[in-house]
Design a protein around this motif. Structure first.
Motif, PDB file in Angstrom:
ATOM      1  N   ILE A 194     -13.067  23.532 -24.732  1.00 55.81           N
ATOM      2  CA  ILE A 194     -12.276  22.691 -23.842  1.00 55.81           C
ATOM      3  C   ILE A 194     -12.831  21.271 -23.900  1.00 55.81           C
ATOM      4  CG2 ILE A 194     -11.505  24.483 -22.247  1.00 55.81           C
ATOM      5  CD1 ILE A 194     -13.816  23.765 -20.422  1.00 55.81           C
ATOM      6  N   ARG A 195     -11.988  20.319 -23.544  1.00 51.80           N
ATOM      7  CA  ARG A 195     -12.406  18.929 -23.484  1.00 51.80           C
ATOM      8  C   ARG A 195     -12.677  18.522 -22.038  1.00 51.80           C
ATOM      9  NH1 ARG A 195      -8.173  15.090 -26.139  1.00 51.80           N
ATOM     10  NH2 ARG A 195      -9.694  13.579 -25.331  1.00 51.80           N
ATOM     11  N   THR A 196     -13.453  17.459 -21.892  1.00 51.03           N
ATOM     12  CA  THR A 196     -13.699  16.899 -20.568  1.00 51.03           C
ATOM     13  C   THR A 196     -13.215  15.463 -20.527  1.00 51.03           C
ATOM     14  OG1 THR A 196     -15.902  16.047 -21.128  1.00 51.03           O
ATOM     15  CG2 THR A 196     -15.770  18.324 -20.344  1.00 51.03           C
ATOM     16  N   ARG A 197     -12.975  14.980 -19.332  1.00 56.07           N
ATOM     17  CA  ARG A 197     -12.650  13.572 -19.134  1.00 56.07           C
ATOM     18  C   ARG A 197     -13.778  12.911 -18.373  1.00 56.07           C
ATOM     19  NH1 ARG A 197      -7.786  12.257 -15.966  1.00 56.07           N
ATOM     20  NH2 ARG A 197      -8.116  10.183 -16.847  1.00 56.07           N
ATOM     21  N   ASP A 198     -14.033  11.671 -18.687  1.00 56.13           N
ATOM     22  CA  ASP A 198     -15.072  10.925 -17.987  1.00 56.13           C
ATOM     23  C   ASP A 198     -14.487  10.383 -16.684  1.00 56.13           C
ATOM     24  OD1 ASP A 198     -17.469   9.777 -17.416  1.00 56.13           O
ATOM     25  OD2 ASP A 198     -17.242   8.073 -18.775  1.00 56.13           O
ATOM     26  N   HIS A 199     -14.117  11.332 -15.825  1.00 55.62           N
ATOM     27  CA  HIS A 199     -13.524  11.002 -14.529  1.00 55.62           C
ATOM     28  C   HIS A 199     -14.137  11.951 -13.497  1.00 55.62           C
ATOM     29  CE1 HIS A 199     -10.710  10.265 -11.305  1.00 55.62           C
ATOM     30  NE2 HIS A 199     -10.021   9.406 -12.052  1.00 55.62           N
ATOM     31  N   ALA A 200     -14.715  11.388 -12.466  1.00 54.29           N
ATOM     32  CA  ALA A 200     -15.484  12.181 -11.509  1.00 54.29           C
ATOM     33  C   ALA A 200     -14.645  13.217 -10.771  1.00 54.29           C
ATOM     34  CB  ALA A 200     -16.162  11.261 -10.487  1.00 54.29           C
ATOM     35  N   GLN A 201     -13.330  13.022 -10.678  1.00 56.14           N
ATOM     36  CA  GLN A 201     -12.494  13.960  -9.924  1.00 56.14           C
ATOM     37  C   GLN A 201     -11.664  14.875 -10.823  1.00 56.14           C
ATOM     38  OE1 GLN A 201     -10.782  10.779  -7.373  1.00 56.14           O
ATOM     39  NE2 GLN A 201     -11.463  12.057  -5.669  1.00 56.14           N
ATOM     40  N   ASP A 202     -11.982  14.905 -12.109  1.00 61.48           N
ATOM     41  CA  ASP A 202     -11.329  15.819 -13.042  1.00 61.48           C
ATOM     42  C   ASP A 202     -12.283  16.979 -13.298  1.00 61.48           C
ATOM     43  OD1 ASP A 202     -10.398  17.091 -15.493  1.00 61.48           O
ATOM     44  OD2 ASP A 202      -9.076  15.351 -15.732  1.00 61.48           O
ATOM     45  N   GLU A 203     -11.932  18.196 -12.844  1.00 58.45           N
ATOM     46  CA  GLU A 203     -12.859  19.327 -12.884  1.00 58.45           C
ATOM     47  C   GLU A 203     -12.984  19.992 -14.243  1.00 58.45           C
ATOM     48  OE1 GLU A 203      -9.181  21.634 -11.003  1.00 58.45           O
ATOM     49  OE2 GLU A 203      -9.939  19.579 -10.960  1.00 58.45           O
ATOM     50  N   ARG A 204     -12.212  19.564 -15.229  1.00 56.06           N
ATOM     51  CA  ARG A 204     -12.241  20.240 -16.520  1.00 56.06           C
ATOM     52  C   ARG A 204     -13.645  20.225 -17.129  1.00 56.06           C
ATOM     53  NH1 ARG A 204      -6.467  18.072 -18.866  1.00 56.06           N
ATOM     54  NH2 ARG A 204      -7.018  16.288 -17.535  1.00 56.06           N
ATOM     55  N   GLY A 205     -14.142  21.422 -17.422  1.00 50.35           N
ATOM     56  CA  GLY A 205     -15.458  21.573 -18.023  1.00 50.35           C
ATOM     57  C   GLY A 205     -16.591  21.826 -17.047  1.00 50.35           C
ATOM     58  N   ALA A 206     -16.349  21.814 -15.734  1.00 54.16           N
ATOM     59  CA  ALA A 206     -17.410  22.068 -14.763  1.00 54.16           C
ATOM     60  C   ALA A 206     -17.875  23.522 -14.914  1.00 54.16           C
ATOM     61  CB  ALA A 206     -16.911  21.797 -13.345  1.00 54.16           C
ATOM     62  N   TRP A 207     -18.965  23.726 -15.651  1.00 62.80           N
ATOM     63  CA  TRP A 207     -19.322  25.063 -16.132  1.00 62.80           C
ATOM     64  C   TRP A 207     -19.694  26.053 -15.024  1.00 62.80           C
ATOM     65  CZ3 TRP A 207     -24.215  26.669 -14.948  1.00 62.80           C
ATOM     66  CH2 TRP A 207     -25.213  25.696 -14.739  1.00 62.80           C
ATOM     67  N   ALA A 208     -20.157  25.583 -13.893  1.00 61.64           N
ATOM     68  CA  ALA A 208     -20.592  26.499 -12.825  1.00 61.64           C
ATOM     69  C   ALA A 208     -19.447  26.973 -11.944  1.00 61.64           C
ATOM     70  CB  ALA A 208     -21.664  25.830 -11.969  1.00 61.64           C
ATOM     71  N   LEU A 209     -18.246  26.393 -12.108  1.00 62.44           N
ATOM     72  CA  LEU A 209     -17.107  26.733 -11.247  1.00 62.44           C
ATOM     73  C   LEU A 209     -16.143  27.685 -11.949  1.00 62.44           C
ATOM     74  CD1 LEU A 209     -16.208  23.272  -9.660  1.00 62.44           C
ATOM     75  CD2 LEU A 209     -17.224  25.247  -8.506  1.00 62.44           C
ATOM     76  N   PRO A 210     -15.726  28.770 -11.285  1.00 60.14           N
ATOM     77  CA  PRO A 210     -14.785  29.723 -11.888  1.00 60.14           C
ATOM     78  C   PRO A 210     -13.340  29.309 -11.657  1.00 60.14           C
ATOM     79  CG  PRO A 210     -15.498  30.584  -9.779  1.00 60.14           C
ATOM     80  CD  PRO A 210     -16.203  29.240  -9.966  1.00 60.14           C
ATOM     81  N   TRP A 211     -13.037  28.068 -11.985  1.00 54.67           N
ATOM     82  CA  TRP A 211     -11.700  27.530 -11.783  1.00 54.67           C
ATOM     83  C   TRP A 211     -10.987  27.399 -13.124  1.00 54.67           C
ATOM     84  CZ3 TRP A 211     -12.499  22.654  -8.152  1.00 54.67           C
ATOM     85  CH2 TRP A 211     -13.052  23.079  -6.945  1.00 54.67           C
ATOM     86  N   THR A 212      -9.672  27.406 -13.056  1.00 51.99           N
ATOM     87  CA  THR A 212      -8.856  27.177 -14.241  1.00 51.99           C
ATOM     88  C   THR A 212      -9.173  25.802 -14.827  1.00 51.99           C
ATOM     89  OG1 THR A 212      -7.113  28.458 -13.180  1.00 51.99           O
ATOM     90  CG2 THR A 212      -6.497  27.180 -15.125  1.00 51.99           C
TER      91      THR A 212
END
Length: 368
Positions: free
Chosen positions: A220-238
């Protein structure tokens, strides 16, 4: 006899001629250098990307090995997340059926990535987690640690963090580049139509399609944006650590509790690799919608749209690396057949199909 106005010194100085490049010659040299650079740079960039992709392949394989070791030690695959599971009973056609929903925003909310840390030689970080409280109440802040095992160097937003005063209670979450395939449908329905990792964990005996046919992790890719959760490895979110394909189950010709059957009515709306639409990554909040589209990472607010799914993504040209339960890594093309991918994610649909996608290797990597 020399003329009166001529002397040896005068003649010597007068006969000296200036040397150097003319403007035309200089322009030609600059043009040649420019052509050489234009020829060399793509080769250099391709070599660098090849090295990065090999690194990402190795990370994928190590995550699969850690998952296998977890299963060997506990008898089950890791849970996709430690969250609240909610049972609902529905009556239809004079028949009752119970569905268990994965409530990703309720419960203690630890992801599979937290659970396999000891098998990634991260026992000390694992010990810093307090499992008696939620992931948002960690005094030691282990969820904010950046881990090289979760990072693909092709992604340019490494060491970025997810933080929100409401959603994370101000806690910072480090981002990574790997997520688990939990269902071919929607994340909340992973217990009904399971992928490799689901909310209660499952034994390998339940993977009736075979471990080599079942996708485990994707990039998966991440964005350099503090409120974009994509890639937050400890969270079981979509889209943080979980992927769902959004191929719907065929309820017209089958009972809802039958093994997964792909429904052709919803084809071409699935979450294929690096998709730009019509579907988007469904986030808890989609900050800066326009910019996310410009970055080829479209998103929508799941709370406003009512479903949970997200696509694997990477900056590798043409596709993403994925790893199966048996540990072999493949390069999944952006234009992969949707039905093949749906059945590769599902664990019990009866399709023990393979694909023509070659196993990722140094040789295959260097060709892109």
């Amino acid at each position: 006899m020399l003329p009166a106005n001529s002397s040896p010194l005068h003649r010597a100085s007068g006969s000296t001629s200036k040397s150097g490049f003319t403007l035309v010659e200089l322009l030609v040299v600059i043009a040649i250098i420019g052509v050489l650079i234009s020829l060399i740079l793509p080769a250099v960039q391709a070599a660098r990307e090849a090295a990065r992709r090999i690194h990402c392949v190795n990370n994928s394989r190590q995550l699969a090995i850690a998952t296998s070791n977890f299963e060997s030690a506990t008898g089950k695959l890791p849970r996709s997340g430690i969250v609240e599971l909610e049972s609902r009973t529905v009556t239809a056609n004079n028949s009752e059926s119970t569905t268990v929903y994965f409530k990703q925003r309720k419960g203690k909310q630890f992801s599979w990535a937290v659970l396999i840390l000891p098998y990634l030689e991260q026992q000390q970080l694992y010990d810093r987690f307090d499992f008696d409280v939620s992931v948002f109440e960690q005094e030691a802040e282990p969820q904010s640690e950046f881990l090289a095992q979760f990072a693909c160097p092709s992604d340019h937003s490494q060491r970025s963090l997810f933080e929100d005063e409401t959603m994370t209670l101000g806690k910072r979450f480090a981002k990574g580049n790997y997520a688990a395939f939990c269902t071919p449908y929607h994340t909340d329905l992973q217990m009904l139509y399971p992928g490799a990792l689901v909310g209660r964990g499952q034994s390998l005996s339940r993977i009736s399609d075979g471990s080599s046919n079942t996708l485990l992790f994707g990039e998966i890719r991440t964005r350099d944006h503090a409120q974009d959760e994509r890639g937050a490895w400890a969270l079981p979110w979509t889209a943080a650590s979980l992927l769902a394909f959004d191929m719907h189950h065929d309820r017209i010709n089958h009972r809802s509790d039958d093994p997964f059957v792909a429904y052709n009515y919803f084809a071409y709306q699935t979450q294929t690799p690096n998709t730009l639409g019509p579907n988007s990554d469904m986030l808890q909040a989609c900050p800066d919608l326009v910019e996310s589209q410009l970055e080829a990472m479209p998103c929508l607010d799941a709370n406003k749209n009512g479903w949970l799914s997200a696509a694997p993504r990477s900056l590798h040209p043409g596709g993403v690396n994925v790893v199966s339960l048996d540990g072999h890594v493949e390069f999944l093309l952006d234009d992969v057949d949707e039905y093949v991918m749906a059945y590769r994610i599902s664990v019990n649909d009866g399709h023990t199909i393979g694909t023509s996608i070659p196993e990722a290797s140094a040789a295959a990597t260097s060709s892109n």
